[in-house]
Design an enzyme around this catalytic site. Structure first.
Site, PDB file in Angstrom:
ATOM      1  N   ASP A  11       0.875  -1.176   0.000  1.00 22.43           N
ATOM      2  CA  ASP A  11       0.000   0.000   0.000  1.00 22.43           C
ATOM      3  C   ASP A  11       0.909   1.223   0.000  1.00 22.43           C
ATOM      4  O   ASP A  11       1.714   1.402   0.922  1.00 22.43           O
ATOM      5  CB  ASP A  11      -0.886   0.025   1.250  1.00 22.43           C
ATOM      6  CG  ASP A  11      -1.971  -1.047   1.196  1.00 22.43           C
ATOM      7  OD1 ASP A  11      -2.409  -1.387   0.093  1.00 22.43           O
ATOM      8  OD2 ASP A  11      -2.362  -1.537   2.270  1.00 22.43           O
ATOM      9  N   ASP A 130     -13.778  -3.613  -1.427  1.00 17.04           N
ATOM     10  CA  ASP A 130     -13.620  -3.385   0.008  1.00 17.04           C
ATOM     11  C   ASP A 130     -15.015  -3.373   0.617  1.00 17.04           C
ATOM     12  O   ASP A 130     -15.876  -2.595   0.193  1.00 17.04           O
ATOM     13  CB  ASP A 130     -12.947  -2.035   0.283  1.00 17.04           C
ATOM     14  CG  ASP A 130     -11.563  -1.927  -0.348  1.00 17.04           C
ATOM     15  OD1 ASP A 130     -10.915  -2.971  -0.520  1.00 17.04           O
ATOM     16  OD2 ASP A 130     -11.144  -0.800  -0.669  1.00 17.04           O
TER      17      ASP A 130
END
Length: 251
Positions: A11, A130
């Site tokens: 990330d 998500d």
């Protein structure tokens, strides 16, 4: 039987690898290019690189960093963050990405999935989802988990597969960074509903969690970040343990 895959996730925010809990409280985890090179050498099957603030800041993924990572590794490499057009994908593929991951842009413009699959092939298109549970329902969230939608995880996954996505990367926001294990019940339900590979994400804390997500969650691949970044689990050791549990992996 296809080998199960182990995928470290980088990330990226402001050019650094970061890791948080439940999508917040980010801390620095190192240089993405260095980490990518290490994981490639250690036996990771693939690498996922997500520019987590690209959509929020309306900025394109860091193309130069993508190129730098691609030069250092010899495993498939998926890039996501701020991708909203065929042109964005073309640039990334031309700079070393093997696949792209789209999330917010797919929800806002589902036809983009069809367009990308037709132009580049389904194998190139990963749709990241998500989701977290709200009143017992798995609800899809956008913009790094900040914006809830009306979409149900399972309905959206079915539509994504029908539109031509090659894989789904499902992150449980409830499990993310908690190290309490993957959302195996939801993963198993997804695997019953769709016939494309599912990457489990969110919750890896120990080797048993990986065993469970492959056996109970029926995941095709497992993605993790902090347990790899902070050397809590070595990829080679993980794969040896998976083998001992009769899970097919490439050593």
């Amino acid at each position: 039987m296809l080998a199960k895959r182990i995928i470290p996730c980088l990330d990226i925010k402001n050019g650094r690898t970061v890791k948080g809990v439940n999508f917040v409280d980010l801390r620095d985890a190192g240089d993405p290019v260095e980490l990518a090179e290490i994981y490639s050498a250690e036996g990771a099957d693939e690498l996922v690189f997500l520019d987590i603030s690209a959509t929020e800041e309306r900025r394109k993924t860091l193309v130069n960093m993508v190129r730098s990572v691609a030069e250092k590794i010899n495993i498939p490499f998926t890039v996501g963050g701020g991708i909203s057009s065929v042109e964005d994908v073309e640039i990334l593929l031309n700079n070393g990405a093997d696949k792209v991951s789209i999330n917010s842009s797919a929800v806002k413009n589902p036809q983009l999935i069809n367009e990308l699959a037709q132009k580049f092939g389904s194998q190139c298109v990963v749709v990241a989802i998500d989701a977290k549970q709200i009143n017992g329902q798995w609800i899809v969230h956008l913009v790094g988990g900040k914006v809830p939608t009306e979409l149900n995880l399972f309905d959206w996954a079915v539509e994504v597969a029908e539109r031509g996505a090659g894989e789904i990367l499902f992150t449980s926001m409830d499990n993310d960074g908690t190290k309490n294990g993957f959302a195996n019940e939801a993963l198993a339900k997804l695997s019953e509903l769709i016939n494309i590979p599912i990457i489990a994400s969110g919750g890896a804390g120990n080797v048993q969690h990986f065993v469970d997500t492959f056996k109970e969650g029926k995941a095709d691949a497992a993605l993790a970040a902090s347990v790899f970044h902070f050397k809590e689990i070595e990829i080679k050791t993980l794969k040896e343990e998976l083998r001992k549990n009769d899970i097919e992996v490439r050593l």
